[in-house]
Scaffold this motif. Structure first.
Motif, PDB file in Angstrom:
ATOM      1  N   GLY A  81       0.866  -0.714  -0.104  1.00 57.13           N
ATOM      2  CA  GLY A  81       0.033  -0.069   0.394  1.00 57.13           C
ATOM      3  C   GLY A  81       0.814   1.553   0.117  1.00 57.13           C
ATOM      4  O   GLY A  81       0.713   2.403  -0.552  1.00 57.13           O
ATOM      5  N   VAL A  82       1.836   0.754   0.163  1.00 57.57           N
ATOM      6  CA  VAL A  82       2.960   2.650   0.482  1.00 57.57           C
ATOM      7  C   VAL A  82       3.986   2.265  -1.226  1.00 57.57           C
ATOM      8  O   VAL A  82       4.574   1.150  -1.273  1.00 57.57           O
ATOM      9  CB  VAL A  82       4.236   2.127   1.430  1.00 57.57           C
ATOM     10  N   PRO A  83       4.016   3.095  -1.720  1.00 54.20           N
ATOM     11  CA  PRO A  83       4.579   3.218  -3.523  1.00 54.20           C
ATOM     12  C   PRO A  83       6.403   3.387  -2.802  1.00 54.20           C
ATOM     13  O   PRO A  83       6.461   3.786  -2.275  1.00 54.20           O
ATOM     14  CB  PRO A  83       4.094   4.506  -3.967  1.00 54.20           C
ATOM     15  N   LEU A  84       6.842   1.585  -3.650  1.00 53.32           N
ATOM     16  CA  LEU A  84       7.616   1.891  -3.308  1.00 53.32           C
ATOM     17  C   LEU A  84       8.835   3.178  -3.643  1.00 53.32           C
ATOM     18  O   LEU A  84       9.749   3.136  -2.797  1.00 53.32           O
ATOM     19  CB  LEU A  84       8.372   0.404  -4.101  1.00 53.32           C
ATOM     20  N   GLU A 132      17.356  -8.054  -3.851  1.00 54.89           N
ATOM     21  CA  GLU A 132      17.630  -9.083  -3.236  1.00 54.89           C
ATOM     22  C   GLU A 132      15.963  -9.016  -2.407  1.00 54.89           C
ATOM     23  O   GLU A 132      14.692  -9.146  -2.036  1.00 54.89           O
ATOM     24  CB  GLU A 132      17.930 -10.541  -2.086  1.00 54.89           C
ATOM     25  N   LEU A 133      16.390  -7.616  -1.473  1.00 54.08           N
ATOM     26  CA  LEU A 133      15.164  -7.208  -0.910  1.00 54.08           C
ATOM     27  C   LEU A 133      14.582  -6.319  -1.084  1.00 54.08           C
ATOM     28  O   LEU A 133      13.170  -6.757  -0.692  1.00 54.08           O
ATOM     29  CB  LEU A 133      16.221  -6.349   0.702  1.00 54.08           C
ATOM     30  N   LEU A 134      14.385  -5.809  -2.205  1.00 51.22           N
ATOM     31  CA  LEU A 134      14.146  -5.072  -3.686  1.00 51.22           C
ATOM     32  C   LEU A 134      12.476  -6.135  -4.427  1.00 51.22           C
ATOM     33  O   LEU A 134      11.631  -6.031  -4.485  1.00 51.22           O
ATOM     34  CB  LEU A 134      14.281  -4.200  -4.025  1.00 51.22           C
ATOM     35  N   THR A 135      12.642  -7.118  -3.662  1.00 53.66           N
ATOM     36  CA  THR A 135      11.996  -8.531  -4.860  1.00 53.66           C
ATOM     37  C   THR A 135      10.925  -7.945  -4.304  1.00 53.66           C
ATOM     38  O   THR A 135       9.984  -9.133  -4.645  1.00 53.66           O
ATOM     39  CB  THR A 135      12.825  -9.751  -5.707  1.00 53.66           C
ATOM     40  N   CYS A 136      10.662  -8.431  -2.578  1.00 55.25           N
ATOM     41  CA  CYS A 136       9.559  -8.598  -1.921  1.00 55.25           C
ATOM     42  C   CYS A 136       8.642  -8.068  -2.517  1.00 55.25           C
ATOM     43  O   CYS A 136       7.626  -8.175  -2.254  1.00 55.25           O
ATOM     44  CB  CYS A 136       9.898  -8.380  -0.435  1.00 55.25           C
ATOM     45  N   ARG A 137       8.875  -6.147  -3.446  1.00 56.57           N
ATOM     46  CA  ARG A 137       7.586  -5.327  -3.923  1.00 56.57           C
ATOM     47  C   ARG A 137       7.874  -5.390  -5.678  1.00 56.57           C
ATOM     48  O   ARG A 137       7.142  -4.997  -5.642  1.00 56.57           O
ATOM     49  CB  ARG A 137       8.150  -4.506  -3.679  1.00 56.57           C
ATOM     50  N   VAL A 141      14.548  -8.083 -12.338  1.00 56.99           N
ATOM     51  CA  VAL A 141      15.281  -6.901 -13.073  1.00 56.99           C
ATOM     52  C   VAL A 141      14.827  -5.781 -12.624  1.00 56.99           C
ATOM     53  O   VAL A 141      15.592  -4.394 -12.298  1.00 56.99           O
ATOM     54  CB  VAL A 141      14.459  -7.249 -14.485  1.00 56.99           C
ATOM     55  N   THR A 142      13.719  -5.153 -12.039  1.00 63.09           N
ATOM     56  CA  THR A 142      13.618  -3.639 -11.677  1.00 63.09           C
ATOM     57  C   THR A 142      14.247  -3.465 -10.338  1.00 63.09           C
ATOM     58  O   THR A 142      14.545  -2.494 -10.329  1.00 63.09           O
ATOM     59  CB  THR A 142      11.534  -3.307 -11.554  1.00 63.09           C
ATOM     60  N   VAL A 177       9.906   1.862 -11.581  1.00 59.19           N
ATOM     61  CA  VAL A 177       9.154   0.925 -10.994  1.00 59.19           C
ATOM     62  C   VAL A 177       7.502   0.928 -11.722  1.00 59.19           C
ATOM     63  O   VAL A 177       7.019  -0.249 -12.196  1.00 59.19           O
ATOM     64  CB  VAL A 177       8.448   1.728  -9.077  1.00 59.19           C
ATOM     65  N   ASP A 178       7.047   1.536 -12.565  1.00 63.41           N
ATOM     66  CA  ASP A 178       5.724   2.131 -13.006  1.00 63.41           C
ATOM     67  C   ASP A 178       6.230   1.227 -14.061  1.00 63.41           C
ATOM     68  O   ASP A 178       5.703   0.809 -15.120  1.00 63.41           O
ATOM     69  CB  ASP A 178       5.384   3.647 -13.735  1.00 63.41           C
ATOM     70  N   GLY A 179       7.789   1.406 -15.172  1.00 63.53           N
ATOM     71  CA  GLY A 179       7.795   0.951 -16.305  1.00 63.53           C
ATOM     72  C   GLY A 179       7.458  -0.581 -16.287  1.00 63.53           C
ATOM     73  O   GLY A 179       7.529  -1.445 -16.954  1.00 63.53           O
ATOM     74  N   ALA A 180       7.777  -1.250 -14.681  1.00 66.61           N
ATOM     75  CA  ALA A 180       8.172  -2.592 -14.995  1.00 66.61           C
ATOM     76  C   ALA A 180       6.883  -3.652 -15.109  1.00 66.61           C
ATOM     77  O   ALA A 180       7.022  -4.736 -15.278  1.00 66.61           O
ATOM     78  CB  ALA A 180       8.705  -2.859 -12.766  1.00 66.61           C
ATOM     79  N   GLY A 181       5.942  -2.824 -15.257  1.00 70.67           N
ATOM     80  CA  GLY A 181       4.628  -3.662 -15.288  1.00 70.67           C
ATOM     81  C   GLY A 181       4.186  -3.226 -17.345  1.00 70.67           C
ATOM     82  O   GLY A 181       3.435  -4.132 -17.325  1.00 70.67           O
ATOM     83  N   ARG A 182       5.338  -3.248 -18.038  1.00 70.00           N
ATOM     84  CA  ARG A 182       5.062  -2.931 -18.932  1.00 70.00           C
ATOM     85  C   ARG A 182       5.758  -3.972 -20.015  1.00 70.00           C
ATOM     86  O   ARG A 182       6.670  -4.374 -19.620  1.00 70.00           O
ATOM     87  CB  ARG A 182       5.751  -1.524 -19.861  1.00 70.00           C
TER      88      ARG A 182
END
Length: 182
Positions: A81-84, A132-137, A141-142, A177-182
């Motif tokens: 719920g909190v933007p990365l 690795e820590l950031l892959t929880c979100r 690659v992102t 982050v937003d480009g990750a969904g493309r």
């Protein structure tokens, strides 16, 4: 001569090495300066660390562990719920607010890997651990791109003497982050 049992000596030597590098830079690091800083006999440093590279590896690893703990304990990191981008921007902002000294120390150790091959695997551990820590979100690659951006922004601020720009950082983080969904 009776040997004193000192199970914490190795840890004290690592902390002393970090203080020496913070005060004098890597060029000021020697077994002798670390022994003096830790208030132990010179032989203790060579007993625990046969070379300066071994001591630098231990110091860099300690810095990595400290930063990883800060990231892991970051409020909001595991909360979708909190933007990365907000979480990481606040993290960098707080890191810079703590003063340049600790960051300069960590990056001096990190960048020493350019000339000291023994440090390269430990420098890679930092990037891999943060990813690795950031892959929880986000995806790996992102996460790697975010880690690289954090490094880039930090280095630019430190090397140019500029100020940390939270708005710019947040915007760039959000673009990744937003480009990750493309």
């Amino acid at each position: 001569m009776v040997r004193r049992y000192d199970p914490e000596r190795r840890e004290r030597l690592i902390e002393a090495a970090i203080r020496v590098v913070a005060a004098r830079g890597i060029a000021g690091l020697s077994h002798r300066t670390v022994a003096a800083e830790a208030d132990v006999p010179l032989g203790s440093t060579t007993y625990h660390f046969a070379s300066l590279d071994e001591l630098l590896v231990a110091a860099l690893r300690r810095c990595n562990e400290n930063f990883a703990r800060l990231v892991r304990e970051r409020p909001g990191l595991s909360d979708p719920g909190v933007p990365l981008a907000d979480v990481l921007t606040r993290l960098l902002g707080e890191w810079f607010a703590g003063g340049r000294g600790p960051m300069e120390l960590e990056y001096e150790l990190y960048l020493a890997a350019l000339r000291r091959p023994a440090l390269r695997p430990v420098a890679a551990e930092w990037a891999d651990g943060l990813t690795e820590l950031l892959t929880c979100r986000t995806d790996p690659v992102t996460a790697r791109a975010l880690a690289a951006l954090m490094d880039g922004i930090s280095l630019q601020v430190l090397l140019t003497g500029g100020e940390f720009d939270a708005r710019y950082t947040r915007e760039m983080m959000a673009r990744i982050v937003d480009g990750a969904g493309r």
